[in-house]
Design an enzyme around this catalytic site. Sequence first.
Site, PDB file in Angstrom:
ATOM      1  N   CYS A  74     -19.873  10.041 -24.270  1.00  0.00           N
ATOM      2  CA  CYS A  74     -19.326  11.112 -24.510  1.00  0.00           C
ATOM      3  C   CYS A  74     -18.412  11.180 -25.768  1.00  0.00           C
ATOM      4  O   CYS A  74     -18.762  10.118 -26.241  1.00  0.00           O
ATOM      5  CB  CYS A  74     -17.842  10.182 -23.429  1.00  0.00           C
ATOM      6  SG  CYS A  74     -16.652  11.195 -23.421  1.00  0.00           S
ATOM      7  N   CYS A  83     -11.741   5.884 -21.475  1.00  0.00           N
ATOM      8  CA  CYS A  83     -12.302   4.263 -21.024  1.00  0.00           C
ATOM      9  C   CYS A  83     -12.438   3.925 -22.567  1.00  0.00           C
ATOM     10  O   CYS A  83     -12.155   3.628 -23.464  1.00  0.00           O
ATOM     11  CB  CYS A  83     -13.789   5.435 -21.390  1.00  0.00           C
ATOM     12  SG  CYS A  83     -14.540   6.408 -19.766  1.00  0.00           S
ATOM     13  N   CYS A 160     -15.464  14.951 -19.427  1.00  0.00           N
ATOM     14  CA  CYS A 160     -15.423  13.667 -18.929  1.00  0.00           C
ATOM     15  C   CYS A 160     -15.986  13.230 -18.449  1.00  0.00           C
ATOM     16  O   CYS A 160     -16.931  14.352 -18.071  1.00  0.00           O
ATOM     17  CB  CYS A 160     -13.997  14.041 -18.508  1.00  0.00           C
ATOM     18  SG  CYS A 160     -13.424  12.007 -18.076  1.00  0.00           S
ATOM     19  N   TYR A 313       0.337  -3.337   2.558  1.00  0.00           N
ATOM     20  CA  TYR A 313      -0.107  -1.898   1.397  1.00  0.00           C
ATOM     21  C   TYR A 313      -1.408  -1.133   1.925  1.00  0.00           C
ATOM     22  O   TYR A 313      -2.214  -0.629   1.000  1.00  0.00           O
ATOM     23  CB  TYR A 313      -0.154  -3.194  -0.077  1.00  0.00           C
ATOM     24  CG  TYR A 313       0.600  -4.643  -0.329  1.00  0.00           C
ATOM     25  CD1 TYR A 313       1.398  -3.457  -0.531  1.00  0.00           C
ATOM     26  CD2 TYR A 313       0.079  -5.472   0.730  1.00  0.00           C
ATOM     27  CE1 TYR A 313       2.830  -4.723  -0.634  1.00  0.00           C
ATOM     28  CE2 TYR A 313       0.777  -6.167   0.007  1.00  0.00           C
ATOM     29  CZ  TYR A 313       1.935  -6.508  -0.649  1.00  0.00           C
ATOM     30  OH  TYR A 313       2.720  -7.721  -1.036  1.00  0.00           O
ATOM     31  N   GLU A 334       3.042   0.021   4.827  1.00  0.00           N
ATOM     32  CA  GLU A 334       3.089   0.914   3.796  1.00  0.00           C
ATOM     33  C   GLU A 334       4.191   1.423   3.181  1.00  0.00           C
ATOM     34  O   GLU A 334       5.133   1.688   4.169  1.00  0.00           O
ATOM     35  CB  GLU A 334       2.241   1.812   3.641  1.00  0.00           C
ATOM     36  CG  GLU A 334       2.093   2.734   2.543  1.00  0.00           C
ATOM     37  CD  GLU A 334       2.238   2.843   1.072  1.00  0.00           C
ATOM     38  OE1 GLU A 334       0.907   1.974   0.334  1.00  0.00           O
ATOM     39  OE2 GLU A 334       2.421   2.739   0.227  1.00  0.00           O
ATOM     40  N   ASP A 382      -4.073  -4.924   0.080  1.00  0.00           N
ATOM     41  CA  ASP A 382      -4.322  -4.898  -0.882  1.00  0.00           C
ATOM     42  C   ASP A 382      -3.969  -3.870  -1.164  1.00  0.00           C
ATOM     43  O   ASP A 382      -2.830  -2.904  -1.809  1.00  0.00           O
ATOM     44  CB  ASP A 382      -5.434  -3.787  -0.404  1.00  0.00           C
ATOM     45  CG  ASP A 382      -5.951  -3.066  -1.222  1.00  0.00           C
ATOM     46  OD1 ASP A 382      -6.160  -3.049  -2.793  1.00  0.00           O
ATOM     47  OD2 ASP A 382      -6.601  -1.275  -1.131  1.00  0.00           O
ATOM     48  N   CYS A 409      -6.764  -4.866  -7.384  1.00  0.00           N
ATOM     49  CA  CYS A 409      -7.415  -4.813  -8.483  1.00  0.00           C
ATOM     50  C   CYS A 409      -6.812  -5.441 -10.158  1.00  0.00           C
ATOM     51  O   CYS A 409      -6.882  -4.355 -11.565  1.00  0.00           O
ATOM     52  CB  CYS A 409      -6.770  -3.227  -8.818  1.00  0.00           C
ATOM     53  SG  CYS A 409      -4.792  -3.375  -8.432  1.00  0.00           S
TER      54      CYS A 409
HETATM   55  C1  LIG Z   1      -3.875  -0.478  -4.270  1.00  0.00           C
HETATM   56  S1  LIG Z   1      -3.027   0.591  -3.136  1.00  0.00           S
HETATM   57  C2  LIG Z   1      -3.934   0.457  -1.221  1.00  0.00           C
HETATM   58  C3  LIG Z   1      -3.715   1.158  -0.961  1.00  0.00           C
HETATM   59  C4  LIG Z   1      -4.927   1.088   0.520  1.00  0.00           C
HETATM   60  N1  LIG Z   1      -5.366   0.273   1.078  1.00  0.00           N
HETATM   61  C5  LIG Z   1      -6.264   2.293   0.259  1.00  0.00           C
HETATM   62  O1  LIG Z   1      -6.647   1.106   0.190  1.00  0.00           O
HETATM   63  O2  LIG Z   1      -6.400   3.276  -0.309  1.00  0.00           O
HETATM   64  C6  LIG Z   1      -1.187  -0.360  -2.992  1.00  0.00           C
HETATM   65  C7  LIG Z   1      -0.083   0.311  -1.807  1.00  0.00           C
HETATM   66  O3  LIG Z   1       1.017  -0.594  -1.874  1.00  0.00           O
HETATM   67  C8  LIG Z   1       1.606   0.230  -1.843  1.00  0.00           C
HETATM   68  N2  LIG Z   1       3.302  -0.824  -1.773  1.00  0.00           N
HETATM   69  C9  LIG Z   1       3.397  -0.686  -2.870  1.00  0.00           C
HETATM   70  N3  LIG Z   1       4.133  -1.300  -3.007  1.00  0.00           N
HETATM   71  C10 LIG Z   1       4.847  -1.903  -1.770  1.00  0.00           C
HETATM   72  C11 LIG Z   1       5.589  -2.985  -0.976  1.00  0.00           C
HETATM   73  N4  LIG Z   1       6.682  -3.613  -1.330  1.00  0.00           N
HETATM   74  N5  LIG Z   1       5.461  -2.799   0.438  1.00  0.00           N
HETATM   75  C12 LIG Z   1       4.595  -2.230   0.647  1.00  0.00           C
HETATM   76  N6  LIG Z   1       3.614  -1.253   0.341  1.00  0.00           N
HETATM   77  C13 LIG Z   1       3.628  -1.194  -1.125  1.00  0.00           C
HETATM   78  C14 LIG Z   1       1.320   1.593  -2.608  1.00  0.00           C
HETATM   79  O4  LIG Z   1       1.907   2.907  -2.579  1.00  0.00           O
HETATM   80  C15 LIG Z   1       0.201   1.883  -2.218  1.00  0.00           C
HETATM   81  O5  LIG Z   1       0.071   2.804  -1.992  1.00  0.00           O
END
Ligand SMILES: C[S@@+](CC[C@H](N)C(=O)[O-])C[C@H]1O[C@@H](n2cnc3c(N)ncnc32)[C@H](O)[C@@H]1O
Length: 452
Positions: A74, A83, A160, A313, A334, A382, A409
């Site tokens: 790139c 990146c 990109c 989450y 969520e 997650d 992540c």
């Molecule tokens: C890494 S994402 C995962 C989303 C989903 N599992 C996916 O694969 O698309 C984390 C999510 O947690 C939510 N979040 C952040 N803090 C939270 C909390 N204390 N309780 C519940 N959800 C939360 C965020 O809004 C976000 O949607």
Amino acid sequence: MSNWRVGVEHVVAITGLTHEGMGVGRIDNRVVFVPQAIPGDQVRLRLVHVKERLAYGELLRVVEPSPQRRAPSCPHALLCGGCQLQHMDYAAQLRWKRQQVVDALERLGGLEVEVLATLGMADPYHYRNKAQLPLGRQGGQLVMGFFQRGSHDIVDLHTCEIQHPLITKLALAVKRAAGELGIEPYDEVRHSGVLRHAVIRVSFAQGKLMLILVTRTRELPHSAELIARLTREIPELVSVVHNINPRVTNVILGRETQVLWGEEHLLDAVGHLRYAISPLSFFQVNPVQTRVLYDLVRQNLRLTGAETVLDLYCGAGTIGLYVAAQAGQVIGVESVSAAVEDARRNAELNGIANAEFHVGRAEEELPKLIQKHTAIDAAIVDPPRKGCDAAVLRALSAAGVPRLVYVSCNPSTLARDLSQLAGLGYRLGPVQPVDMFPWTRHVETGVLMSRL
Ligand SMILES: C[S@@+](CC[C@H](N)C(=O)[O-])C[C@H]1O[C@@H](n2cnc3c(N)ncnc32)[C@H](O)[C@@H]1O
């Protein structure tokens, strides 16, 4: 005179790579960090920031390249902060990402767990379905792109390699149109101007685009002309959304959103499921690897059709819905209410009747759910980068949930949380890194845990 001061040049052997993707070398027992350098390189550098025991160097020349080095493909690679590993061979990146997970688990978590080889992409390019592009003025010119590494100067985007090509096509059209219509870009220093960011999402399944224009002002001047022009030039554009962010902040999106033109949602798919995504909802950015990750979660849950499964989450409900056909019942939690609305809509869209979704913080909703449902057979967690609230892990363990799949992540918070779970009596299964973000330093991981 000391050779440990700003401006002095050194030739250094690079022996490590930080989690931020900076090369690490030594000068007489002191550490120097060098962006753009990788292990195995001999580099000539100039010290640019010096402290007592450590310094930062600017790479001047690669004297002897590492066998893992490649020429970045790139043209923006040197400056762009998007990146960090454009100069590292892809197979080496995958090995490094695995090692990042091993190191975090051992050093931060005190854990010895089997970590499998990273699952990479066969074609690690043009994988992103979302870009958040700041606009500004530099030398009188309107620019739009990504922030430079470690600064708020904008690298003016021409191409990109990690975004879907339609994103780049729309981004360039937005920049041209904003310039010609005289829509003033935001000025971060003076907190003046109008257009702060263009956030662009693309559906891989349908090849359609959503554009979110983030402004400081309530009004978006020339919006009718802008929309007419963009929709004429880019037939794939199906939704134009206006988001207002009047605050002095690094947070991209403000609280107020309205659809200016077209669809309210973008329709995408992962494997057998279709998903409607609203402008502000979280959706995994790499749809190809999302499928790999979700299949991994499903395999590890080993469901028989009878189980009650928590999806904590859950965002737009994507993972929970993915496994719903193999479960008795799925319960998602969520904190963003728009994402929960998406999750419910997504259940309906796919004819899934055994999934329910709750708005709230996992740490607050979980105790209520545990009281209501006598047996929870499995949980998917997650969390965002900061990981799980300790109360969530304690509650899962106290409720005797026998099987957990943790998707992370961020290896550091993963290590902290797994260490807590090990202390609570969970056996940690193999850890599987999945490369969701080729050419960047980011690492995604899935782990199965069962209760001893
Ligand atoms: C890494 S994402 C995962 C989303 C989903 N599992 C996916 O694969 O698309 C984390 C999510 O947690 C939510 N979040 C952040 N803090 C939270 C909390 N204390 N309780 C519940 N959800 C939360 C965020 O809004 C976000 O949607």
